[in-house]
Enzyme design. Structure first.
Site, PDB file in Angstrom:
ATOM      1  N   SER A  85      39.993  98.873  59.178  1.00 19.59           N
ATOM      2  CA  SER A  85      38.900  98.195  58.475  1.00 19.59           C
ATOM      3  C   SER A  85      37.565  98.918  58.553  1.00 19.59           C
ATOM      4  O   SER A  85      36.658  98.622  57.772  1.00 19.59           O
ATOM      5  CB  SER A  85      38.733  96.772  59.006  1.00 19.59           C
ATOM      6  N   LYS A 158      32.717  95.250  63.133  1.00 25.08           N
ATOM      7  CA  LYS A 158      32.219  95.329  61.751  1.00 25.08           C
ATOM      8  C   LYS A 158      30.788  95.860  61.767  1.00 25.08           C
ATOM      9  O   LYS A 158      30.175  96.034  62.816  1.00 25.08           O
ATOM     10  CB  LYS A 158      32.224  93.948  61.082  1.00 25.08           C
TER      11      LYS A 158
END
Length: 270
Positions: A85, A158
């Site tokens: 990701s 993230k």
């Protein structure tokens, strides 16, 4: 009549001259009495030496563990990257160090890479491969010395796109992300990735963050949790810290800089 023997005169004995004692070994008062020192010294027993060595080793090990615990608790902690990701900034099996001083003494900024505890059901949508036996062994060692969290499987990584009060939006597939009306040029996106394949428009709640992966089409981030409490934003209290360096593998070791130029024109929320 006295006996002759009794009456015989005898010559008076001459008193003996006093005899001086023969001098013993001369001792210089400035020099230590080696014989006395040796006599008073006891050779250390082997058993005592072994016990002392074990005690010192135990003290060193305990001190190292306490120091490691203090570092992990208050300063830095190690994490590994399990999924795609965050390509190409971070790839699978990268080991990163996270500063626990942010948030805290230092404030989070847009563009920071953060590790945070799953706010609920995020990990079920992330593709996380099972670790190999070698990886499990390394993780067990790092956990034992305190450099790896017991609950590492409950964390995600993230990039911060929106701070509390920011309005973060995208008009649709292929359109840029905007923060408080300013379009972002995002050089950290994975090769071939677009800013978003879906439209959204959200104002970040107080004490929360809007986070997105750099590999947007492979990241189940804030965009996919808008129907949950917080509208997809994560609580700042869930943030463990800010990633600041990749330490392993060595050929990927690098400092993780904040792309400040991407957000320099973004105004504070009105």
């Amino acid at each position: 009549m006295a006996s002759r023997a009794d009456g015989a005169a005898t010559a008076p004995s001459t008193p003996a001259e006093p005899t001086e004692p023969s001098p013993g070994p001369q001792v210089d008062p400035a020099e230590p009495d080696v014989s006395a020192t040796r006599a008073g010294r006891r050779e250390p027993r082997r058993g005592g030496t072994a016990t002392s060595l074990l005690k010192e080793t135990a003290i060193i090990l305990v001190s190292a563990l306490v120091l490691s615990w203090l570092i992990k608790t208050f300063l830095v902690q190690a994490f590994f990257i399990p999924s795609a990701s965050m390509h190409d900034t971070l790839i699978e099996d990268d080991r990163i160090m996270v500063s626990k001083l942010t948030p805290g003494p230092f404030d989070l900024e847009r563009g920071d890479i953060v590790v945070f505890k799953d706010p609920g059901n995020w990990l079920t949508e992330e593709t996380v491969p099972d670790p190999t036996a070698w990886h499990r062994a390394v993780n067990d060692v790092l956990t034992f010395v305190g450099l790896y969290p017991q609950d590492a499987g409950e964390h995600l990584v993230k990039r911060v796109i929106g701070l509390p009060g920011d309005r973060v939006a995208c008009a649709g597939a292929g359109e840029p992300i905007t923060v408080n009306g300013v379009e972002l040029d995002e050089p950290y996106l994975a090769a071939g990735a677009i800013p978003s394949q879906m439209a959204f428009d959200i104002t970040v709640p107080a004490d929360s963050l809007w986070v997105m992966g750099d590999n947007r089409q492979q990241s189940s981030d804030s965009r996919f949790h808008q129907g949950e409490p917080g509208g997809g934003s994560i609580p700042i209290d869930n943030v463990v810290g800010k990633a600041f360096v990749t330490v392993w593998p060595l050929d990927r070791a690098t400092v993780l800089h904040n792309p400040g130029e991407t957000f320099e024109d973004v105004p504070d929320p009105s």
